[in-house]
Design a protein around this motif. Structure first.
Motif, PDB file in Angstrom:
ATOM      1  N   LEU A 129       0.666  11.159   0.145  1.00  0.00           N
ATOM      2  CA  LEU A 129       2.051  11.133   0.636  1.00  0.00           C
ATOM      3  C   LEU A 129       2.107  10.922   2.139  1.00  0.00           C
ATOM      4  O   LEU A 129       3.037  10.293   2.665  1.00  0.00           O
ATOM      5  N   ARG A 130       1.121  11.474   2.863  1.00  0.00           N
ATOM      6  CA  ARG A 130       1.092  11.223   4.316  1.00  0.00           C
ATOM      7  C   ARG A 130       0.847   9.747   4.591  1.00  0.00           C
ATOM      8  O   ARG A 130       1.412   9.187   5.530  1.00  0.00           O
ATOM      9  N   ARG A 131      -0.019   9.099   3.763  1.00  0.00           N
ATOM     10  CA  ARG A 131      -0.256   7.661   3.951  1.00  0.00           C
ATOM     11  C   ARG A 131       1.025   6.861   3.674  1.00  0.00           C
ATOM     12  O   ARG A 131       1.203   5.779   4.233  1.00  0.00           O
ATOM     13  N   SER A 132       1.886   7.389   2.809  1.00  0.00           N
ATOM     14  CA  SER A 132       3.153   6.670   2.515  1.00  0.00           C
ATOM     15  C   SER A 132       4.242   7.022   3.536  1.00  0.00           C
ATOM     16  O   SER A 132       5.402   6.719   3.325  1.00  0.00           O
ATOM     17  N   LYS A 133       3.775   7.699   4.613  1.00  0.00           N
ATOM     18  CA  LYS A 133       4.685   7.991   5.739  1.00  0.00           C
ATOM     19  C   LYS A 133       5.777   9.016   5.379  1.00  0.00           C
ATOM     20  O   LYS A 133       6.880   9.010   5.936  1.00  0.00           O
ATOM     21  N   GLU A 179       0.827  -1.211   0.000  1.00  0.00           N
ATOM     22  CA  GLU A 179       0.000   0.000   0.000  1.00  0.00           C
ATOM     23  C   GLU A 179       0.869   1.272   0.000  1.00  0.00           C
ATOM     24  O   GLU A 179       0.518   2.268  -0.634  1.00  0.00           O
ATOM     25  N   VAL A 180       1.999   1.256   0.731  1.00  0.00           N
ATOM     26  CA  VAL A 180       2.930   2.406   0.722  1.00  0.00           C
ATOM     27  C   VAL A 180       3.434   2.647  -0.690  1.00  0.00           C
ATOM     28  O   VAL A 180       3.477   3.786  -1.184  1.00  0.00           O
ATOM     29  N   LEU A 181       3.807   1.559  -1.378  1.00  0.00           N
ATOM     30  CA  LEU A 181       4.305   1.703  -2.746  1.00  0.00           C
ATOM     31  C   LEU A 181       3.233   2.267  -3.661  1.00  0.00           C
ATOM     32  O   LEU A 181       3.506   3.134  -4.503  1.00  0.00           O
ATOM     33  N   MET A 182       2.011   1.798  -3.476  1.00  0.00           N
ATOM     34  CA  MET A 182       0.934   2.255  -4.344  1.00  0.00           C
ATOM     35  C   MET A 182       0.593   3.717  -4.067  1.00  0.00           C
ATOM     36  O   MET A 182       0.279   4.485  -4.986  1.00  0.00           O
ATOM     37  N   ALA A 183       0.662   4.124  -2.794  1.00  0.00           N
ATOM     38  CA  ALA A 183       0.370   5.527  -2.459  1.00  0.00           C
ATOM     39  C   ALA A 183       1.416   6.446  -3.084  1.00  0.00           C
ATOM     40  O   ALA A 183       1.074   7.494  -3.660  1.00  0.00           O
ATOM     41  N   ASP A 184       2.708   6.096  -2.985  1.00  0.00           N
ATOM     42  CA  ASP A 184       3.763   6.906  -3.607  1.00  0.00           C
ATOM     43  C   ASP A 184       3.582   6.950  -5.114  1.00  0.00           C
ATOM     44  O   ASP A 184       3.736   7.986  -5.767  1.00  0.00           O
ATOM     45  N   ARG A 185       3.226   5.772  -5.701  1.00  0.00           N
ATOM     46  CA  ARG A 185       3.069   5.703  -7.169  1.00  0.00           C
ATOM     47  C   ARG A 185       1.911   6.575  -7.607  1.00  0.00           C
ATOM     48  O   ARG A 185       2.006   7.290  -8.616  1.00  0.00           O
ATOM     49  N   ASP A 226       2.161   9.800 -10.098  1.00  0.00           N
ATOM     50  CA  ASP A 226       1.475   9.870 -11.393  1.00  0.00           C
ATOM     51  C   ASP A 226       0.518  11.050 -11.442  1.00  0.00           C
ATOM     52  O   ASP A 226       0.339  11.679 -12.498  1.00  0.00           O
ATOM     53  N   GLN A 227      -0.127  11.380 -10.329  1.00  0.00           N
ATOM     54  CA  GLN A 227      -1.029  12.517 -10.307  1.00  0.00           C
ATOM     55  C   GLN A 227      -0.274  13.817 -10.547  1.00  0.00           C
ATOM     56  O   GLN A 227      -0.720  14.677 -11.303  1.00  0.00           O
ATOM     57  N   ILE A 228       0.852  13.952  -9.879  1.00  0.00           N
ATOM     58  CA  ILE A 228       1.648  15.174 -10.063  1.00  0.00           C
ATOM     59  C   ILE A 228       2.144  15.276 -11.496  1.00  0.00           C
ATOM     60  O   ILE A 228       2.208  16.362 -12.078  1.00  0.00           O
ATOM     61  N   ALA A 229       2.487  14.153 -12.085  1.00  0.00           N
ATOM     62  CA  ALA A 229       3.010  14.144 -13.458  1.00  0.00           C
ATOM     63  C   ALA A 229       1.979  14.617 -14.460  1.00  0.00           C
ATOM     64  O   ALA A 229       2.339  15.142 -15.528  1.00  0.00           O
ATOM     65  N   THR A 230       0.687  14.427 -14.172  1.00  0.00           N
ATOM     66  CA  THR A 230      -0.342  14.878 -15.124  1.00  0.00           C
ATOM     67  C   THR A 230      -0.398  16.386 -15.201  1.00  0.00           C
ATOM     68  O   THR A 230      -0.874  16.946 -16.180  1.00  0.00           O
ATOM     69  N   GLY A 231       0.044  17.071 -14.145  1.00  0.00           N
ATOM     70  CA  GLY A 231      -0.012  18.524 -14.101  1.00  0.00           C
ATOM     71  C   GLY A 231      -1.354  19.048 -13.655  1.00  0.00           C
ATOM     72  O   GLY A 231      -1.495  20.238 -13.368  1.00  0.00           O
ATOM     73  N   ASN A 232      -2.382  18.215 -13.591  1.00  0.00           N
ATOM     74  CA  ASN A 232      -3.731  18.612 -13.180  1.00  0.00           C
ATOM     75  C   ASN A 232      -4.145  17.700 -12.040  1.00  0.00           C
ATOM     76  O   ASN A 232      -4.622  16.586 -12.259  1.00  0.00           O
TER      77      ASN A 232
END
Length: 918
Positions: free
Chosen positions: A111-115, A85-91, A95-101
């Motif tokens: 990111l908080r969930r990924s500690k 789940e940590v890996l998926m939260a970071d991923r 990917d969301q940031i990469a879209t720019g929107n």
């Protein structure tokens, strides 16, 4: 000054305000850049923290899934899902940031969930959004994305394993297959995970460097701009002040600004500081009156007054001070201009001194007009000549003076002085009583402003005593101060004159070189004062034997020379040489001592033996050396072979200095046998010099040279070291212990370090003192003087025995035989050679043997070469003997073979070696 300073404060502050604003702007810019750099570093720290969490989660996913595949425990599966789940939260956030929107809050929550560290979340989002294509960041994201499919495959494997373990239908083969797939995926993911971590770290370091360089460059630019502005502003401010200070400080006089109310100094220029020796800041605030020696009371403004300016070194400077009152702003200020009048005072003092000096000078002074008629004289002239100034007034100054030969002073003297020169010379002056005296006269002229001669000034000195002193000094410069004989330079001058006469008249000139025999013993035995008085008596005896025209000289030490001119032949000098030998061999009474000497004389003559003074003296010296070497108390005529011998001695001296460094010396050992049994009981160490070109050089040739050069001590020390080393070597080889004798020179025996040196050598070789015997001649013991008994006692305490060598050939003091450590008496070969036929030698030898026996001394005879000598000495009670009858000097290995003929078995005691019979 203070008012002026107050008025300048406001405009100065306004002109400096831009500098203050600029400085505030520079500081603010640096603080802002530092804050930006800090925020970027916080973002980088968060990003590095997220990278660390992602890497750990990726590793833990593989580990937990592999453990679950192996054992099927639910805890491993739960741990896997948590990290997945940590890996998926970071991923997802990536990917969301990469879209720019994207929704900022949703991404931050992911990111908080990924500690990820909360404070760093804004920085992480900022970095992924704005710097995804930056160096190192692009490589890190590419490595991260390349693992997405592999992570998804791990989740598929996890689902398959969960179904299998839940239904219980999973097989071992399937488990093994799934673990292999997990391992393969891990092999693919792990290097990319490391690449991601390394790229993130390198990127963080790169961004830090960029930020540092940016902050540094911006700060430098801002600082340079501020410095440029400051330079322009300060230059404009300084210009006004510098113009004022330039005028103020460049004044040749000292200027002091004084507060009229308080009398304290407000300002001074550079000249005032230099004259007082105090800095300007030290003078400001001090009272003006403290600068001067005298009080300033009564001085009026505008009036010049003389005073003395004080300096810190205690000296004062004569000055003239003029003050004026002025208004400096609203402040009344007195300006004092101080002028140095040292030159004026010095000129006045010089005029006064000159007048006093003329009156009191020790030399006589005459002032005459242009016609040489006397105007005035000083007191010294009256005292020298007896003429008063009044009695000479109107007379010519040259009326009472003439040249030393009686002629009047020539007109050329006055022409030379008139031409602008100064004439000096010796004249003969007449006193008022008619007597005359030698006088040194100096005449010069005084001219007016147009260069016309107005006065003659004559300075005169009585040089009677000076000339007498000069004659004495000239005599001392040409003669020996002790004996009054001619010195070397004067003797050579006489020789040169005699040779010139002999060349014209075809005559001979002879030079004798006289050297006293054993004069050094006189100095060592008595004192140098006795030696000096002895040389004076020798000089008197030489003078008495000379004829008119002969010249005697002393050219150094106990060396005398005699010049005999106008001879027909060189051999005609035999008579005077014989007389000199006879008179010099007669006893001399010096104080209460009667001293008997002899001399060796060398004879060289012109033109046979040299054509100049230096050659004759050198050749006579060579002939003298030959006489001293061959016989003493004799004379020799020079032959060319003598110089060859001298050159050979000089060459030998040079090579001898190198012989020690090159280790060209070696030892041989001559056995000493017991006469009664023929048993070898001792050996004597003898030094030999193996020259690389000449072969073996005999001791009789190089030992005297070594003594003359002062090298004999070093040779003795080498012999001692080498002998002890050889004794140690013999002991290690099993040679029976025997006594080894070593000869000691007078120079080393008398040295303060002699006993300590011998003791240290024995200790360093671990040798008993009884193995060593020292052979010391009577002359060496005589040289030690009063210290002989102390030295012998020390040797006796150390257990070292001493043999007196050459006894009976010198001073022969019986007291030496009673000294401690003396255990042996050696009979010189000069007595043994005549045995048994020479009755005198036989009587002396028997007397020495009887005396030694009564004193308990062991006797050793030297130079035994015949059976008859052996038998005589044995019958007379001699105990030991040395000589060619028994053995020549042997090398160490030959001595070892002689004492140990049956080695390798070591003999238990010394063997009897029968003497060789010729």
């Amino acid at each position: 000054m203070r008012t002026s300073t107050i008025n300048l404060q406001r405009p100065l502050s306004r002109r400096l305000m831009p500098l203050a604003y600029g400085l505030v702007g520079v500081v603010g810019l640096i603080l802002a850049l530092t804050w930006v750099a800090l925020q970027v570093q916080v973002a980088l720290a968060g990003f590095l923290n997220g990278e660390s969490i992602w890497s750990k989660a990726q590793k833990q996913v593989v580990i937990s899934l592999d453990a679950y595949a192996a054992k099927g425990e639910a805890a491993d599966l739960a741990n896997y899902k948590l990290n997945y789940e940590v890996l998926m939260a970071d991923r997802w956030a990536r990917d969301q940031i990469a879209t720019g929107n994207y929704d900022y809050e949703e991404v931050a929550d992911s990111l908080r969930r990924s500690k990820t560290v909360t404070i760093a979340i804004p920085g992480v989002i900022f970095m992924l959004h704005h710097f995804a294509d930056a160096p190192y960041m692009r490589d890190a994201l590419r490595a991260w994305r390349s693992t997405d499919n592999s992570i998804a495959q791990l989740n598929t494997i996890a689902a398959s394993l969960e179904r299998g373990y839940t239904t219980g239908g999973i097989t071992h083969a399937e488990i093994a297959s799934q673990r292999e797939r997990i391992a393969a995926i891990n092999s693919f993911v792990e290097p990319r995970s490391k690449l991601f971590s390394r790229s993130i770290a390198d990127g963080a370091a790169w961004i830090g460097e960029v930020l540092f360089c940016g902050v540094l460059a911006a700060s430098a630019i801002a600082a340079l701009l501020w410095l440029g502005m400051a330079r322009r502003i300060l230059a404009s401010i300084r210009g006004t002040e510098e113009r004022y200070r330039l005028l103020f400080d460049s004044a040749p006089d000292a200027i002091v600004m004084v507060d009229e109310a308080s009398g304290r100094i407000l300002d001074v220029n550079r000249t005032a500081a230099a004259w007082t020796g105090r800095r300007a800041d030290e003078l400001v605030g001090d009272r003006f009156v403290h600068l001067f020696v005298q009080s300033m009371a009564g001085q009026q403004a505008g009036r010049a007054a003389t005073n003395a300016l004080l300096g810190t070194d205690g000296h004062s400077r004569p000055v003239e001070t003029q003050t004026s009152l002025a208004n400096w702003g609203s402040q009344p200020v007195r300006q004092a201009i101080i002028r140095d009048i040292s030159e004026r005072v010095a000129m006045e003092r010089e005029r006064q001194i000159a007048a006093e000096a003329l009156a009191n000078i020790a030399e006589g002074v005459i002032i005459a007009d242009a016609g040489r008629r006397v105007i005035s004289t000083n007191a010294a002239h009256t005292e020298l000549t007896g003429f008063t100034s009044q009695s000479l007034h109107g007379k010519r100054l040259d009326d009472t003076r003439c040249l030393p030969d009686g002629k009047p002073l020539p007109q050329s003297i006055w022409d030379s002085v008139a031409a602008g020169h100064n004439w000096m010379g010796e004249v003969l002056s007449t006193r008022s009583d008619g007597s005359s005296y030698p006088e040194h006269l100096s005449i010069s002229a005084i001219r007016d402003g147009e260069g016309q001669m107005v006065y003659y000034v004559a300075v005169l000195t009585d040089i009677h005593e000076a000339k007498a002193n000069q004659h004495r000094l000239e005599h001392m410069a040409r003669h020996d101060p002790l004996t009054g004989l001619a010195n070397r330079a004067e003797f050579e001058r006489y020789c040169a004159e005699a040779i010139a006469v002999a060349e014209r008249e075809r005559l001979a000139v002879v030079v004798l070189f006289i050297d006293l025999d054993a004069f050094k013993i006189v100095n060592d035995s008595y004192s140098h004062a006795i030696g000096d008085r002895l040389l004076v008596k020798v000089a008197e005896r030489i003078r008495r034997q000379l004829s008119e025209g002969d010249v005697a000289g002393r050219i150094g030490g106990d060396e005398f020379t005699v010049l005999i001119p106008r001879l027909i032949l060189r051999e005609d000098a035999r008579a005077i040489v014989s007389r000199l030998l006879g008179t010099l061999s007669e006893p001399l009474l010096v104080d209460e001592y009667e001293i008997v000497l002899s001399a060796s004389i060398g004879v060289a003559g012109y033109p046979l033996d040299g054509d100049n003074a230096a050659a004759l003296i050198a050749n006579a010296d060579a002939a003298m050396y030959a006489a001293k070497t061959e016989e003493r108390n004799a004379f020799r005529f020079y032959t060319p072979m003598m110089h060859a011998d001298t050159r050979r001695r000089l060459q030998l001296a040079t090579e001898l200095r190198q012989a020690l460094a090159r280790n060209e010396f070696h030892l041989v050992f001559q056995p000493s046998v017991e006469l009664r049994t023929g048993r070898i009981v001792a050996v004597e160490a003898l030094v030999r010099w193996q020259h690389p070109e000449r072969g073996e050089v005999l001791p009789a040739e190089f030992i005297p040279v070594a003594e003359g050069l002062g090298l004999i001590r070093r040779i003795d020390e080498w012999v001692m070291q080498a002998t002890c080393a050889q004794i140690q070597a013999w002991d290690m080889a099993g040679v029976p212990p025997i006594r080894v004798a070593v000869n000691i020179s007078a120079r080393w025996f008398g040295h303060p370090a002699f006993v300590d040196g011998v003791s240290r050598t024995l200790q360093s070789r671990h040798l008993s003192a009884s193995r060593l015997m020292l052979e010391i001649t009577e002359s060496a013991m005589l040289r030690l003087g009063d210290d002989i008994e102390r030295t012998m006692q020390t040797l006796h305490t150390l257990g070292i025995e001493v043999a007196i060598d050459d006894f009976g050939t010198g001073y022969s003091s019986m007291a030496y035989l009673k000294l401690p450590a003396v255990a042996y008496l050696k009979i010189d070969r000069s007595f043994v050679t005549g045995l048994p036929g020479d009755s005198n030698d036989a009587a002396i030898t028997e007397a020495m043997l009887a005396m030694a026996k009564s004193l308990g001394l062991t006797t050793i005879a030297e130079g035994i070469e015949t059976e008859a000598q052996h038998d005589f000495l044995l019958r007379s009670g001699c105990m030991e003997g040395q000589g060619y009858l028994y053995s020549y000097p042997l090398r160490p290995e030959e001595v070892q073979r002689l004492l140990c003929p049956n080695q390798p078995p070591v003999p238990a005691r010394l063997r009897l070696v029968p003497p060789k019979r010729s």
